[in-house]
Design an enzyme around this catalytic site. Structure first.
Site: not given
Ligand code: DHB
Length: 321
Positions: A77-78, A133, A136, A223, A249
């Protein structure tokens, strides 16, 4: 053992954070929590973790940024989000009308940004904790850059610890050689709670077109496909540090949640299941309750870390025959 017929106690205490029950939604899987309101009463679950908030709004990556995989999902998603000020000004006042713990997930490109985010949320009414976070996989700066390095984990955790009185949760990446080194670094730097795991790095290739499936190439895998790996890592971390652990998880059922709880998690977060079933977290909570009743457990907290080795003493016989 519970007295016959008494409802099991579902409240949990994770250091400074008390929750009415152990089931939360995982960050990034239901926006800011308000998106769930058409589906169920969010005050019935233990907590909501928001999509990661940054200091300024982010548009995220171009599509395609989500793809189904066998037993899971890939995403990149970014870190799209409305920014911390819009969250505090527009979303939090609505969330405050619901009696649910709101955990704000935060994301910064630098340690200073993490600290500023924590400080801004400290002053906002209605936040029960912050989740860092640092894991990511989809950003050039920040994110996993912190989460794969014990020293960077320590610096960012300490900076946030100094910026807020709120409970501090550090969300760990599974994309490391030894997760216990990162877990220890976070705990020693002042994390109250660890949550794990964030997504595993993965990539899909469209053999037909010869291209990558996600616009960004690689992304995060979540998933049921990742559940056994996540349970293993939760067990390792919970056996290593003293701070409470939240298991994440591929949890699709109450039975899955119990895997994490027996392995040492004091609470769980439900993520990918929410995409196909928005009220999955509430169903899973009901299944956990039934499990406790069947086992004759007076409280869910009795089961945390109660895993028995094969060949070890048998589990206590269920009450009531
Ligand atoms: C995104 C952020 C995350 O922490 C992750 O595990 C997967 C995707 C994101 O926003 O791209």
């Amino acid at each position: 053992m519970s007295p016959a017929g008494a409802a099991p106690g579902l409240s949990v205490r994770l250091g400074p954070l008390s929750l009415k029950n152990p089931v939360m939604t995982a960050s990034g899987t239901s926006g800011y929590g308000l998106e769930l309101l058409p589906y169920f009463d969010i005050s019935r679950i233990g907590g909501i973790v928001t999509k990661s908030l940054s200091l300024r709004p982010r548009e995220g990556n171009p599509p395609p940024r989500l793809a189904e995989t066998p037993a899971g999902m890939l995403n990149s998603i970014g870190l799209q989000n409305i920014g911390v000020d819009a969250f505090i000004g527009e979303k939090l006042p609505v969330l405050r009308r619901h009696d649910v713990a709101v955990i704000a997930s935060i994301f910064g490109e630098t340690t200073e940004e993490f600290a500023k985010l924590a400080h801004a949320l400290d002053a906002a009414e209605g936040i029960s904790g912050v989740e860092l976070n640092i894991s990511c996989p989809n950003t050039a700066r920040g994110g996993i850059e912190f989460g794969v390095d014990p020293e960077a984990t320590s610096r960012v955790t300490r900076a946030v610890r100094e910026a807020t009185r709120l409970p501090v949760i550090v969300k760990l990446s599974p994309n490391v050689t030894d997760i216990t080194l990162i877990a220890r670094a976070a705990a020693e730097a002042g994390a109250d709670i660890l949550s794990l795991v964030n997504t595993f790095m993965g990539m899909g290739v469209d053999a037909g077109s010869g291209g990558m499936i996600l616009s960004s190439g690689s992304g995060g895998l979540s998933g049921p496909a990742i559940r056994p790996m996540a349970v293993h890592l939760v067990h390792r971390v919970a056996s290593t540090v003293k701070v409470p652990v939240i298991g994440i998880g591929g949890i699709m059922t109450g039975h899955d949640a119990l895997e994490f709880i027996l392995a040492g998690a004091s609470a769980v977060q439900v993520g990918t299941a929410t995409f196909t079933e928005p009220a999955a977290s509430l169903r899973i909570l009901g299944e956990i309750r039934q499990h406790c009743e069947r086992r004759g457990a007076a409280a869910i907290s009795e089961l945390v870390g109660s895993l028995k080795r094969r060949g070890g003493p048998p589990p206590a016989a269920p009450a009531g025959g």
